[in-house]
Design a protein around this motif. Sequence first.
Motif, PDB file in Angstrom:
ATOM      1  N   ARG A  67       0.832  -1.199   0.000  1.00  0.00           N
ATOM      2  CA  ARG A  67       0.000   0.000   0.000  1.00  0.00           C
ATOM      3  C   ARG A  67       0.868   1.251   0.000  1.00  0.00           C
ATOM      4  O   ARG A  67       2.038   1.207   0.357  1.00  0.00           O
ATOM      5  CB  ARG A  67      -0.927  -0.016   1.212  1.00  0.00           C
ATOM      6  CG  ARG A  67      -1.972  -1.125   1.117  1.00  0.00           C
ATOM      7  CD  ARG A  67      -2.995  -1.067   2.238  1.00  0.00           C
ATOM      8  NE  ARG A  67      -2.402  -1.373   3.522  1.00  0.00           N
ATOM      9  CZ  ARG A  67      -2.220  -0.498   4.494  1.00  0.00           C
ATOM     10  NH1 ARG A  67      -2.562   0.773   4.331  1.00  0.00           N
ATOM     11  NH2 ARG A  67      -1.673  -0.861   5.635  1.00  0.00           N
ATOM     12  N   VAL A  68       0.277   2.342  -0.410  1.00  0.00           N
ATOM     13  CA  VAL A  68       0.996   3.607  -0.589  1.00  0.00           C
ATOM     14  C   VAL A  68       0.648   4.576   0.531  1.00  0.00           C
ATOM     15  O   VAL A  68      -0.505   4.688   0.943  1.00  0.00           O
ATOM     16  CB  VAL A  68       0.638   4.231  -1.955  1.00  0.00           C
ATOM     17  CG1 VAL A  68       1.181   5.650  -2.069  1.00  0.00           C
ATOM     18  CG2 VAL A  68       1.148   3.351  -3.089  1.00  0.00           C
ATOM     19  N   ILE A  69       1.665   5.290   1.026  1.00  0.00           N
ATOM     20  CA  ILE A  69       1.430   6.395   1.951  1.00  0.00           C
ATOM     21  C   ILE A  69       1.877   7.681   1.260  1.00  0.00           C
ATOM     22  O   ILE A  69       3.026   7.786   0.807  1.00  0.00           O
ATOM     23  CB  ILE A  69       2.158   6.182   3.299  1.00  0.00           C
ATOM     24  CG1 ILE A  69       1.908   7.368   4.233  1.00  0.00           C
ATOM     25  CG2 ILE A  69       3.637   5.907   3.125  1.00  0.00           C
ATOM     26  CD1 ILE A  69       2.355   7.122   5.666  1.00  0.00           C
ATOM     27  N   PRO A  70       0.980   8.655   1.118  1.00  0.00           N
ATOM     28  CA  PRO A  70       1.322   9.894   0.416  1.00  0.00           C
ATOM     29  C   PRO A  70       1.844  10.952   1.387  1.00  0.00           C
ATOM     30  O   PRO A  70       1.311  11.135   2.482  1.00  0.00           O
ATOM     31  CB  PRO A  70      -0.022  10.329  -0.169  1.00  0.00           C
ATOM     32  CG  PRO A  70      -1.028   9.849   0.860  1.00  0.00           C
ATOM     33  CD  PRO A  70      -0.452   8.598   1.482  1.00  0.00           C
ATOM     34  N   LEU A  71       2.895  11.637   1.004  1.00  0.00           N
ATOM     35  CA  LEU A  71       3.431  12.732   1.821  1.00  0.00           C
ATOM     36  C   LEU A  71       3.703  13.919   0.916  1.00  0.00           C
ATOM     37  O   LEU A  71       4.690  13.949   0.188  1.00  0.00           O
ATOM     38  CB  LEU A  71       4.707  12.288   2.532  1.00  0.00           C
ATOM     39  CG  LEU A  71       5.348  13.337   3.444  1.00  0.00           C
ATOM     40  CD1 LEU A  71       4.386  13.752   4.557  1.00  0.00           C
ATOM     41  CD2 LEU A  71       6.647  12.815   4.034  1.00  0.00           C
ATOM     42  N   LEU A 106       6.324   4.854  -0.067  1.00  0.00           N
ATOM     43  CA  LEU A 106       6.148   6.270   0.267  1.00  0.00           C
ATOM     44  C   LEU A 106       6.241   7.094  -1.011  1.00  0.00           C
ATOM     45  O   LEU A 106       7.199   6.965  -1.776  1.00  0.00           O
ATOM     46  CB  LEU A 106       7.237   6.696   1.257  1.00  0.00           C
ATOM     47  CG  LEU A 106       7.327   8.181   1.604  1.00  0.00           C
ATOM     48  CD1 LEU A 106       6.034   8.681   2.243  1.00  0.00           C
ATOM     49  CD2 LEU A 106       8.526   8.431   2.523  1.00  0.00           C
ATOM     50  N   VAL A 107       5.230   7.942  -1.232  1.00  0.00           N
ATOM     51  CA  VAL A 107       5.219   8.800  -2.421  1.00  0.00           C
ATOM     52  C   VAL A 107       5.387  10.251  -1.976  1.00  0.00           C
ATOM     53  O   VAL A 107       4.565  10.779  -1.222  1.00  0.00           O
ATOM     54  CB  VAL A 107       3.919   8.631  -3.233  1.00  0.00           C
ATOM     55  CG1 VAL A 107       3.927   9.561  -4.446  1.00  0.00           C
ATOM     56  CG2 VAL A 107       3.759   7.181  -3.689  1.00  0.00           C
ATOM     57  N   VAL A 108       6.468  10.875  -2.437  1.00  0.00           N
ATOM     58  CA  VAL A 108       6.831  12.227  -2.008  1.00  0.00           C
ATOM     59  C   VAL A 108       6.933  13.141  -3.231  1.00  0.00           C
ATOM     60  O   VAL A 108       6.656  12.726  -4.351  1.00  0.00           O
ATOM     61  CB  VAL A 108       8.155  12.197  -1.217  1.00  0.00           C
ATOM     62  CG1 VAL A 108       7.991  11.376   0.056  1.00  0.00           C
ATOM     63  CG2 VAL A 108       9.298  11.630  -2.070  1.00  0.00           C
TER      64      VAL A 108
END
Length: 202
Positions: free
Chosen positions: A13-17, A73-75
């Motif tokens: 799964r992806v966590i957006p920051l 993690l998507v930054v």
Amino acid sequence: MSAVVRIARVEGRVIPLRGLDIDTDRIIPARFLRVITFEGLEQHVFEDDIASRAEKGDPHPFAQERYAGARILVVNRNFGCGSSREHAPQALQRWGIAAVVGESFSEIFFGNSIAIGLPCVTASADDLEWLQARAEADPTATATLDLTTTTLQAGDRRIAISAPASAIEAFVTGAWDATGLLLEDAAAVKATAARLPYVSGF
């Protein structure tokens, strides 16, 4: 069984920051650095940012239960800038992050990430915006990062990613894993050590 850890795919799964120029002191505040060990760093990831946003009623992604267990993690741009502390990628990895996708990274942060087996790859700003919005709308949605094809598959969308060829090769072949390489050829290491008087003489 091989001692070397090869990293070709990361799925989860992806966590957006969101945010530009997120520096290493924000990732892990200096007061939590450990001289001897990295143990416990994951408990303090983004601690100051989390507290600051909580005061405004704007929960930080790393404080939201719906992102617990996320692996990608998507930054945005220039992630990991600031000081050269190796604790920053260590803290993220210990939290559970297995890959970071962004528009660009600080060179030192990128190098420190390679050293611990944390792939950092780039994608276009438009694709990053789409990935972040998708994760915000549906935190259960997964994505698959494939270093062999330099793509990230998220639902029906296939996103081109990039990283220096040397970094991709290091992950896919396991060359990043210096400890694993030594353990894999332990006999040769022992034979070499036996020939060195400053090792065998003690």
